[in-house]
Design an enzyme around this catalytic site. Sequence first.
Site, PDB file in Angstrom:
ATOM      1  N   LYS A  92     -18.863  -6.223   2.545  1.00  0.00           N
ATOM      2  CA  LYS A  92     -19.868  -6.237   1.481  1.00  0.00           C
ATOM      3  C   LYS A  92     -19.277  -6.451   0.096  1.00  0.00           C
ATOM      4  O   LYS A  92     -19.815  -7.170  -0.727  1.00  0.00           O
ATOM      5  CB  LYS A  92     -20.662  -4.926   1.484  1.00  0.00           C
ATOM      6  CG  LYS A  92     -21.664  -4.785   2.613  1.00  0.00           C
ATOM      7  CD  LYS A  92     -22.477  -3.498   2.408  1.00  0.00           C
ATOM      8  CE  LYS A  92     -23.573  -3.362   3.444  1.00  0.00           C
ATOM      9  NZ  LYS A  92     -24.375  -2.131   3.242  1.00  0.00           N
ATOM     10  N   SER A 128     -15.562   1.803   2.839  1.00  0.00           N
ATOM     11  CA  SER A 128     -14.967   0.509   3.146  1.00  0.00           C
ATOM     12  C   SER A 128     -13.843   0.656   4.162  1.00  0.00           C
ATOM     13  O   SER A 128     -13.712  -0.147   5.098  1.00  0.00           O
ATOM     14  CB  SER A 128     -14.434  -0.134   1.858  1.00  0.00           C
ATOM     15  OG  SER A 128     -13.900  -1.417   2.120  1.00  0.00           O
ATOM     16  N   HIS A 142       0.826  -1.211   0.000  1.00  0.00           N
ATOM     17  CA  HIS A 142       0.000   0.000   0.000  1.00  0.00           C
ATOM     18  C   HIS A 142       0.859   1.260   0.000  1.00  0.00           C
ATOM     19  O   HIS A 142       0.314   2.365  -0.036  1.00  0.00           O
ATOM     20  CB  HIS A 142      -0.870   0.064   1.265  1.00  0.00           C
ATOM     21  CG  HIS A 142      -1.945  -0.973   1.363  1.00  0.00           C
ATOM     22  ND1 HIS A 142      -2.710  -1.349   0.299  1.00  0.00           N
ATOM     23  CD2 HIS A 142      -2.384  -1.696   2.438  1.00  0.00           C
ATOM     24  CE1 HIS A 142      -3.597  -2.273   0.711  1.00  0.00           C
ATOM     25  NE2 HIS A 142      -3.408  -2.486   1.988  1.00  0.00           N
TER      26      HIS A 142
END
Length: 309
Positions: free
Chosen positions: A266, A154, A124
């Site tokens: 999700k 998120s 990242h």
Amino acid sequence: MSTAEGQQAKTDTFMADMKKRLEEASKLTPEELKFSYKGILYPTILCSEETFQAMEKMEAREDDVLIVTYPKCGTNWSLQILHEMILEVNKKEPTMIKGMLEFGKPEKYEYLSQQPSPRVLATHIPCEDISKSFFEKKTKVLLILRNPKDTAVSYYHFTNKNPTLPTYESWDLFYKDYITGNVIYGSYFDYTIQWEKHIDDGNILVLTFEDMKEDLSRELRKISDFYGLALTDEQIKLVQEKTTFSSMKEKSSNTHGDLANVFFRKGEVGDWKNLFTEEQSKEVDAQFEKYLAGTKLGNMINYEKYCTF
């Protein structure tokens, strides 16, 4: 030891290490859970200045698989995809490290240097802080983008469920830090625009979370072609079956243990509409306009389609 047993052993080791780190994190205050390196916040429990310095000297290989993402843009998804693809082609486990390239102790890079190719790596950290060796060797890089509003939502849920990260009492408080880049790994916009200067290097494939959700088979073919894996249509289908969000979530207790609900929530497009106020939405619109509008990466995000009420 069979392939499956070897993979499970790696997972068990990772989970044992994570359990130890979670115990350490529980003793720290929100401020102690983060530290700054080169002006960007990182998780104290997972990263260190010594590890970053060692990582900068890491020797890349031409056949490394480097996956780069801002947090919550499809990291675990793309890692699983490459794992399944290489396993399907080579019939043996690729070298994969659990977690991000920047996690752990400095000696991990010595360990990695002794591992066989292909090495599947993910990070990242900002483009400018990745070891220059990856660019010199022209290692193939897979960059996954996601629209900034869904990324924010998120990330908010992720940071509140992940004991190694600072928690927030409300969405509004998290949003305030997100829009100013005061979250772990810094500004989404700074991170993304850094890659624009490499977009035409010839060794970078850019995909979006949204396109992967829309037509996973099509995007899997792009990845296969990019890495020269030459998967057949039948192999693509097999990989797809193993890497849909529902399939990965179903197996997440085996792959991520007690952290399964942290990494798999999700996986939807458009969830931002459930939390964003109109004012917040317009503020992100302005940031997108300032940093990414008219750029090649900005166009790939398809902002108008995915980020308007």
